[in-house]
Design a protein around this motif. Structure first.
Motif, PDB file in Angstrom:
ATOM      1  N   GLY A 283       0.816  -1.211   0.000  1.00 25.89           N
ATOM      2  CA  GLY A 283       0.000   0.000   0.000  1.00 25.89           C
ATOM      3  C   GLY A 283       0.847   1.257   0.000  1.00 25.89           C
ATOM      4  O   GLY A 283       0.546   2.222  -0.704  1.00 25.89           O
ATOM      5  N   ALA A 284       1.936   1.250   0.790  1.00 21.10           N
ATOM      6  CA  ALA A 284       2.838   2.407   0.823  1.00 21.10           C
ATOM      7  C   ALA A 284       3.528   2.599  -0.524  1.00 21.10           C
ATOM      8  O   ALA A 284       3.732   3.732  -0.968  1.00 21.10           O
ATOM      9  N   ALA A 285       3.876   1.510  -1.187  1.00 24.92           N
ATOM     10  CA  ALA A 285       4.530   1.596  -2.492  1.00 24.92           C
ATOM     11  C   ALA A 285       3.602   2.197  -3.537  1.00 24.92           C
ATOM     12  O   ALA A 285       4.004   3.060  -4.332  1.00 24.92           O
ATOM     13  N   VAL A 286       2.347   1.769  -3.529  1.00 23.24           N
ATOM     14  CA  VAL A 286       1.381   2.300  -4.497  1.00 23.24           C
ATOM     15  C   VAL A 286       1.106   3.776  -4.204  1.00 23.24           C
ATOM     16  O   VAL A 286       1.010   4.597  -5.123  1.00 23.24           O
ATOM     17  N   GLY A 287       0.994   4.121  -2.921  1.00 24.37           N
ATOM     18  CA  GLY A 287       0.791   5.516  -2.565  1.00 24.37           C
ATOM     19  C   GLY A 287       1.963   6.391  -2.966  1.00 24.37           C
ATOM     20  O   GLY A 287       1.781   7.514  -3.445  1.00 24.37           O
ATOM     21  N   LEU A 288       3.181   5.888  -2.792  1.00 25.99           N
ATOM     22  CA  LEU A 288       4.377   6.631  -3.183  1.00 25.99           C
ATOM     23  C   LEU A 288       4.454   6.777  -4.701  1.00 25.99           C
ATOM     24  O   LEU A 288       4.835   7.830  -5.219  1.00 25.99           O
ATOM     25  N   PHE A 289       4.090   5.723  -5.406  1.00 25.48           N
ATOM     26  CA  PHE A 289       4.025   5.768  -6.870  1.00 25.48           C
ATOM     27  C   PHE A 289       3.088   6.881  -7.324  1.00 25.48           C
ATOM     28  O   PHE A 289       3.404   7.672  -8.228  1.00 25.48           O
ATOM     29  N   ASN A 290       1.935   6.975  -6.667  1.00 26.08           N
ATOM     30  CA  ASN A 290       0.948   8.006  -6.973  1.00 26.08           C
ATOM     31  C   ASN A 290       1.500   9.398  -6.700  1.00 26.08           C
ATOM     32  O   ASN A 290       1.323  10.331  -7.495  1.00 26.08           O
ATOM     33  N   SER A 291       2.203   9.557  -5.582  1.00 25.86           N
ATOM     34  CA  SER A 291       2.743  10.862  -5.198  1.00 25.86           C
ATOM     35  C   SER A 291       3.854  11.321  -6.141  1.00 25.86           C
ATOM     36  O   SER A 291       3.950  12.511  -6.463  1.00 25.86           O
ATOM     37  N   VAL A 292       4.685  10.393  -6.579  1.00 27.62           N
ATOM     38  CA  VAL A 292       5.772  10.734  -7.505  1.00 27.62           C
ATOM     39  C   VAL A 292       5.215  11.235  -8.828  1.00 27.62           C
ATOM     40  O   VAL A 292       5.701  12.226  -9.394  1.00 27.62           O
ATOM     41  N   ILE A 293       4.179  10.556  -9.334  1.00 26.67           N
ATOM     42  CA  ILE A 293       3.549  10.997 -10.587  1.00 26.67           C
ATOM     43  C   ILE A 293       2.953  12.394 -10.415  1.00 26.67           C
ATOM     44  O   ILE A 293       3.080  13.254 -11.297  1.00 26.67           O
ATOM     45  N   SER A 294       2.311  12.650  -9.269  1.00 25.28           N
ATOM     46  CA  SER A 294       1.732  13.966  -9.001  1.00 25.28           C
ATOM     47  C   SER A 294       2.811  15.042  -8.977  1.00 25.28           C
ATOM     48  O   SER A 294       2.621  16.140  -9.507  1.00 25.28           O
ATOM     49  N   LEU A 295       3.965  14.737  -8.382  1.00 28.78           N
ATOM     50  CA  LEU A 295       5.069  15.701  -8.325  1.00 28.78           C
ATOM     51  C   LEU A 295       5.598  16.004  -9.720  1.00 28.78           C
ATOM     52  O   LEU A 295       5.854  17.167 -10.061  1.00 28.78           O
ATOM     53  N   VAL A 296       5.754  14.970 -10.538  1.00 29.97           N
ATOM     54  CA  VAL A 296       6.234  15.161 -11.907  1.00 29.97           C
ATOM     55  C   VAL A 296       5.252  16.022 -12.704  1.00 29.97           C
ATOM     56  O   VAL A 296       5.648  16.929 -13.446  1.00 29.97           O
ATOM     57  N   LEU A 297       3.952  15.744 -12.553  1.00 31.86           N
ATOM     58  CA  LEU A 297       2.929  16.527 -13.253  1.00 31.86           C
ATOM     59  C   LEU A 297       2.944  17.981 -12.794  1.00 31.86           C
ATOM     60  O   LEU A 297       2.792  18.900 -13.605  1.00 31.86           O
ATOM     61  N   LEU A 298       3.138  18.199 -11.496  1.00 34.72           N
ATOM     62  CA  LEU A 298       3.182  19.565 -10.958  1.00 34.72           C
ATOM     63  C   LEU A 298       4.348  20.338 -11.546  1.00 34.72           C
ATOM     64  O   LEU A 298       4.183  21.490 -12.000  1.00 34.72           O
ATOM     65  N   ILE A 299       5.533  19.743 -11.560  1.00 35.75           N
ATOM     66  CA  ILE A 299       6.720  20.420 -12.098  1.00 35.75           C
ATOM     67  C   ILE A 299       6.568  20.678 -13.595  1.00 35.75           C
ATOM     68  O   ILE A 299       6.903  21.755 -14.096  1.00 35.75           O
ATOM     69  N   THR A 300       6.038  19.686 -14.310  1.00 37.34           N
ATOM     70  CA  THR A 300       5.839  19.841 -15.761  1.00 37.34           C
ATOM     71  C   THR A 300       4.844  20.952 -16.064  1.00 37.34           C
ATOM     72  O   THR A 300       5.094  21.801 -16.931  1.00 37.34           O
ATOM     73  N   ALA A 301       3.711  20.962 -15.349  1.00 39.25           N
ATOM     74  CA  ALA A 301       2.702  21.994 -15.576  1.00 39.25           C
ATOM     75  C   ALA A 301       3.241  23.375 -15.241  1.00 39.25           C
ATOM     76  O   ALA A 301       2.991  24.346 -15.967  1.00 39.25           O
ATOM     77  N   ASN A 302       3.993  23.479 -14.162  1.00 39.44           N
ATOM     78  CA  ASN A 302       4.574  24.761 -13.772  1.00 39.44           C
ATOM     79  C   ASN A 302       5.542  25.274 -14.843  1.00 39.44           C
ATOM     80  O   ASN A 302       5.542  26.467 -15.173  1.00 39.44           O
ATOM     81  N   THR A 303       6.347  24.379 -15.392  1.00 38.45           N
ATOM     82  CA  THR A 303       7.318  24.771 -16.427  1.00 38.45           C
ATOM     83  C   THR A 303       6.605  25.224 -17.699  1.00 38.45           C
ATOM     84  O   THR A 303       6.963  26.253 -18.294  1.00 38.45           O
TER      85      THR A 303
END
Length: 314
Positions: A283-303
């Motif tokens: 469960g922690a691995a799937v949650g971390l996977f989700n958070s990493v994708i969200s971080l990448v999307l945030l940085i990409t959208a900001n750029t």
């Protein structure tokens, strides 16, 4: 040498000004300190627990004593038979909700801003803000009552059709119900920040545009929307960053055994595997996977927004 000495002088002045500012505004830092401490305790220290995503966690052995397994849980999730379905469901729900729901608060704010009678404006704002304060459990219960085969919606539809529609058990209706109910609940409250931004627009700009012959639509496009651009840019970046966080509560409450092909998302999957089944590390691995994708999307959208519009979140 003159350039070097000039740079040294400027650097020294900046450091001196910072020290003076800190000294003069010490009381502000004093009041800020409790918030910083709370954030550190409740947001940063618990991040150490993310390490169980890379271990075969056992509550008896603890985090330190559990066996290190590396990326095994991540690979297990991505190789699972229902990974593609869960990931696509999450992206579709978030993507359509963003595409359809993001412009609606902006439109509502512009419409409310055009009202001139203060009493009417307050009453309309009260009506559109009210759904936000309803509990998600209440919203889910209302949907099950209204959309049940014996509910009022089917009562009207059966006047034109032979059989009632099973909205809550048919996967093809789940996405529309989820998105429509979410927009109805949150759009009014989300428009508050846009209404606040529009309140800073100088009325003389509208008066001057009216004298020049600009129509209402032209004034909205060239005055109101231009004033909202910085706010729209920042909120859009945040919305992109949260695209993987669909909303566990409502998705879980609206789930039935029949609509699982459309309603099972990453958050509900984490809850079932991580908490209900007791597979903490997975469960922690799937949650971390989700958070990493969200971080990448945030940085990409900001750029991207920074290059296109000049506005940025950080």
């Amino acid at each position: 040498m003159d350039k070097v000495s000039r740079k040294i002088t400027q650097t020294t002045k900046r450091k001196g000004s910072r020290k003076n500012y800190t000294k003069n505004n010490f009381i502000l830092y004093f009041f800020l300190a409790p918030a910083v401490v709370l954030v550190f305790i409740f947001n940063y220290i618990p991040m150490y627990g993310v390490t169980i995503a890379f271990k075969d966690f056992s509550p008896i052995k603890g985090i330190m004593g559990s066996e290190w397994v590396g990326l095994d849980h991540f690979m297990s999730f991505m190789q699972s038979p229902n990974f593609q379905q869960i990931f696509i469901n999450t992206i579709k729900l978030s993507g359509f909700e963003l595409l359809i729901g993001f412009p609606i608060p902006i439109i509502l704010a512009i419409m409310v801003n055009q009202l001139r009678r203060a009493k009417v404006k307050k009453n309309i704002q009260l009506i559109i803000y009210a759904p936000y304060f309803l509990s998600t459990v209440v919203i889910a219960g209302m949907l099950f009552i209204f959309l049940s085969p014996a509910g009022p919606v089917n009562g009207i539809l059966t006047l034109f059709t032979d059989e009632p529609i099973s909205f809550m058990t048919d996967p093809s209706y789940f996405r529309s119900i989820f998105i429509a109910s979410g927009i109805w609940q949150a759009a009014g409250f989300s428009s508050i920040i846009y209404v606040a931004a529009l309140s800073n627009v100088d009325p003389q700009l509208h008066d001057a545009a009216t004298i020049d012959g600009a129509s209402l639509l032209q004034r909205i496009i060239h005055i109101d929307l231009q004033a909202l651009k910085p706010t729209i840019a920042v909120l859009f970046i945040l919305a992109i960053g949260g695209i993987m966080g669909v909303g566990f509560e409502k998705a879980y409450l609206l789930q039935t055994d029949m609509n699982l092909p459309a309603s099972e998302i990453i958050d509900t999957y984490v809850y079932k595997r991580g908490l209900q089944a007791g597979d903490w590390s997975f469960g922690a691995a799937v949650g971390l996977f989700n958070s990493v994708i969200s971080l990448v999307l945030l940085i990409t959208a900001n750029t991207i927004v920074k290059k296109l519009n000049g506005e940025t979140l950080y």
